[in-house]
Design an enzyme around this catalytic site. Structure first.
Site, PDB file in Angstrom:
ATOM      1  N   LYS A  80       0.819  -1.214   0.000  1.00 52.75           N
ATOM      2  CA  LYS A  80       0.000   0.000   0.000  1.00 52.75           C
ATOM      3  C   LYS A  80       0.854   1.267   0.000  1.00 52.75           C
ATOM      4  O   LYS A  80       0.358   2.351  -0.329  1.00 52.75           O
ATOM      5  CB  LYS A  80      -0.951   0.008   1.192  1.00 52.75           C
ATOM      6  CG  LYS A  80      -0.297   0.146   2.544  1.00 52.75           C
ATOM      7  CD  LYS A  80      -1.321   0.087   3.662  1.00 52.75           C
ATOM      8  CE  LYS A  80      -0.696   0.185   5.034  1.00 52.75           C
ATOM      9  NZ  LYS A  80      -0.048   1.470   5.303  1.00 52.75           N
ATOM     10  N   ASP A  81       2.131   1.160   0.369  1.00 49.29           N
ATOM     11  CA  ASP A  81       3.020   2.322   0.378  1.00 49.29           C
ATOM     12  C   ASP A  81       3.711   2.559  -0.959  1.00 49.29           C
ATOM     13  O   ASP A  81       4.434   3.549  -1.107  1.00 49.29           O
ATOM     14  CB  ASP A  81       4.110   2.153   1.456  1.00 49.29           C
ATOM     15  CG  ASP A  81       3.551   2.186   2.864  1.00 49.29           C
ATOM     16  OD1 ASP A  81       2.506   2.839   3.055  1.00 49.29           O
ATOM     17  OD2 ASP A  81       4.149   1.574   3.764  1.00 49.29           O
ATOM     18  N   ARG A 135      -7.996   8.778   2.277  1.00 46.45           N
ATOM     19  CA  ARG A 135      -8.962   7.727   1.944  1.00 46.45           C
ATOM     20  C   ARG A 135      -9.830   7.393   3.148  1.00 46.45           C
ATOM     21  O   ARG A 135     -11.062   7.326   3.058  1.00 46.45           O
ATOM     22  CB  ARG A 135      -8.209   6.477   1.472  1.00 46.45           C
ATOM     23  CG  ARG A 135      -9.086   5.232   1.298  1.00 46.45           C
ATOM     24  CD  ARG A 135      -8.227   3.997   1.068  1.00 46.45           C
ATOM     25  NE  ARG A 135      -7.327   3.727   2.161  1.00 46.45           N
ATOM     26  CZ  ARG A 135      -7.649   3.094   3.284  1.00 46.45           C
ATOM     27  NH1 ARG A 135      -8.876   2.667   3.470  1.00 46.45           N
ATOM     28  NH2 ARG A 135      -6.745   2.888   4.230  1.00 46.45           N
ATOM     29  N   ARG A 136      -9.196   7.181   4.294  1.00 49.74           N
ATOM     30  CA  ARG A 136      -9.954   6.868   5.502  1.00 49.74           C
ATOM     31  C   ARG A 136     -10.803   8.057   5.948  1.00 49.74           C
ATOM     32  O   ARG A 136     -11.952   7.895   6.341  1.00 49.74           O
ATOM     33  CB  ARG A 136      -8.998   6.439   6.619  1.00 49.74           C
ATOM     34  CG  ARG A 136      -8.392   5.062   6.405  1.00 49.74           C
ATOM     35  CD  ARG A 136      -7.293   4.762   7.402  1.00 49.74           C
ATOM     36  NE  ARG A 136      -6.781   3.407   7.261  1.00 49.74           N
ATOM     37  CZ  ARG A 136      -5.582   3.017   7.668  1.00 49.74           C
ATOM     38  NH1 ARG A 136      -4.757   3.894   8.230  1.00 49.74           N
ATOM     39  NH2 ARG A 136      -5.186   1.766   7.504  1.00 49.74           N
ATOM     40  N   ARG A 153      -0.039  10.084  13.026  1.00 52.24           N
ATOM     41  CA  ARG A 153       0.900   9.281  12.247  1.00 52.24           C
ATOM     42  C   ARG A 153       1.896   8.609  13.171  1.00 52.24           C
ATOM     43  O   ARG A 153       1.926   8.865  14.364  1.00 52.24           O
ATOM     44  CB  ARG A 153       1.614  10.152  11.202  1.00 52.24           C
ATOM     45  CG  ARG A 153       0.698  10.592  10.058  1.00 52.24           C
ATOM     46  CD  ARG A 153       1.457  11.075   8.839  1.00 52.24           C
ATOM     47  NE  ARG A 153       2.488  10.124   8.461  1.00 52.24           N
ATOM     48  CZ  ARG A 153       3.771  10.475   8.260  1.00 52.24           C
ATOM     49  NH1 ARG A 153       4.150  11.720   8.404  1.00 52.24           N
ATOM     50  NH2 ARG A 153       4.650   9.559   7.907  1.00 52.24           N
ATOM     51  N   ARG A 159       0.894   5.212  17.553  1.00 54.10           N
ATOM     52  CA  ARG A 159      -0.484   5.671  17.373  1.00 54.10           C
ATOM     53  C   ARG A 159      -1.371   5.240  18.547  1.00 54.10           C
ATOM     54  O   ARG A 159      -2.223   6.004  19.001  1.00 54.10           O
ATOM     55  CB  ARG A 159      -1.054   5.138  16.058  1.00 54.10           C
ATOM     56  CG  ARG A 159      -0.351   5.699  14.837  1.00 54.10           C
ATOM     57  CD  ARG A 159      -1.079   5.344  13.574  1.00 54.10           C
ATOM     58  NE  ARG A 159      -0.208   5.461  12.406  1.00 54.10           N
ATOM     59  CZ  ARG A 159      -0.635   5.539  11.161  1.00 54.10           C
ATOM     60  NH1 ARG A 159      -1.933   5.514  10.907  1.00 54.10           N
ATOM     61  NH2 ARG A 159       0.214   5.644  10.159  1.00 54.10           N
ATOM     62  N   CYS A 246      -1.360  10.269  -2.497  1.00 54.18           N
ATOM     63  CA  CYS A 246      -1.755  10.642  -1.140  1.00 54.18           C
ATOM     64  C   CYS A 246      -2.655  11.874  -1.098  1.00 54.18           C
ATOM     65  O   CYS A 246      -3.264  12.166  -0.075  1.00 54.18           O
ATOM     66  CB  CYS A 246      -0.506  10.919  -0.314  1.00 54.18           C
ATOM     67  SG  CYS A 246       0.551   9.489  -0.082  1.00 54.18           S
TER      68      CYS A 246
END
Length: 307
Positions: A80-81, A135-136, A153, A159, A246
């Site tokens: 995903k990165d 996205r979230r 982050r 977190r 992003c």
């Protein structure tokens, strides 16, 4: 045979790398692999959202540089990165079996157990939810526009600590990372893909090598998973076609059901106020076509809605 693998230094990154290393050693007794920790820009800058400090390459550029210069033989990233376009001369090999690609809602310890995370989000206006993802954010606001979405982050432990100390009511994390670190003690709830489409490639590992290294191609082919590779092929084709990074809310999830590939995707405006979702189904061998056609379909709907 001796190989060196490059990875980020977080507990999750090292755990993921060891999963691949163990798979290699299980299949090739004559191969030894050393792990090299490499710091990236994304690891060093934690007080800004991803869209403020660059695109997804912030987690991969330093590692890719060492790969190109021959200081490491291959690299392991969270898929995903990975940007939709890799650095010149670099390619992704086939990947291994995928972890759960979905997201989790993690509640602050002040809350008791709940039955339904989506119902909880809908019924609790003003809750402070931590995420660094457009996205979230867009999908959370689509569930309840009265939620308060704040930047958070860092690695998973960071977190979780921030959530408790800085009064976040909840945070959203990838299920894959929580599962791989065996953190079953946290108060977590799966956000079904009907309400939260994950990031492209979430739960899958990217294995990056220099182009033309057939020996490594053969090694990773031997430990690869066919279903995972079909799914990420569709998702990454979708990402490349929609050209999302992003700065825009973008996500996709491919699943194989009864021999057919179903791809679901989302795309939204930078301010997270407009979000389009759709899906497309077809044969497994048409993964790239399905990815392109779904991206084109969603982009058309997005442009129509903007008018």
């Amino acid at each position: 045979m001796k190989l060196i693998v490059g990875t980020r230094g977080s507990k999750l990154a090292v755990t993921q790398t060891k999963i691949v290393v163990d798979a290699i050693k299980s299949n090739f007794e004559n191969i030894d692999v050393d792990i090299k920790i490499i710091s990236t820009k994304g690891d060093r800058i934690l007080d800004k959202s991803l869209d403020k400090i660059g695109d997804k390459g912030i987690f991969t550029q330093e590692i890719e540089r060492q790969l190109i210069e021959g200081e490491i033989d291959f690299a392991i990233h969270s898929l995903k990165d990975m940007p939709s376009e890799l650095g010149e001369g670099l390619v992704l090999t086939k990947t291994i079996q995928r972890e759960d690609p979905r997201d989790l809602l993690i509640l602050n310890s002040k809350f008791k157990k709940i039955d339904d995370p989506i119902k909880w989000l809908k019924e609790n206006d003003g809750m402070r939810i931590g995420t660094g993802s457009k996205r979230r954010s867009a999908q959370l606001l689509n569930i309840n526009p009265n939620l308060k979405i704040d930047l958070i982050r860092g690695n998973i432990d960071t977190r979780l600590e921030k959530m408790e100390k800085e009064s976040y009511d909840a945070i959203v994390l990838a299920a894959a990372g929580v599962n791989r670190l065996k953190m079953d003690w946290i108060n977590s709830y799966v956000l079904d893909e009907g309400s939260m489409i994950p990031a492209v490639g979430q739960g899958a590992l990217a294995i990056e090598i220099k182009e033309g290294n057939q020996e490594l191609v053969n090694i990773f082919e031997a430990i690869s998973d066919d279903i995972a590779n079909v799914c990420v092929e569709a998702e990454r084709t979708y990402l490349a076609t929609i050209n999302g990074g992003c700065h825009m809310p973008v996500g996709a999830l491919a699943q194989v059901n009864e021999g057919k590939l179903c791809l679901k995707g989302i795309y939204g405006s930078e301010d997270c106020k407009l979000i389009i979702s759709s899906s497309l189904e077809g044969p497994l061998e048409d993964a790239q076509r399905i990815g392109r056609e779904l991206a084109d379909k969603i982009l058309r709907e997005f442009e129509e809605k903007k008018r």
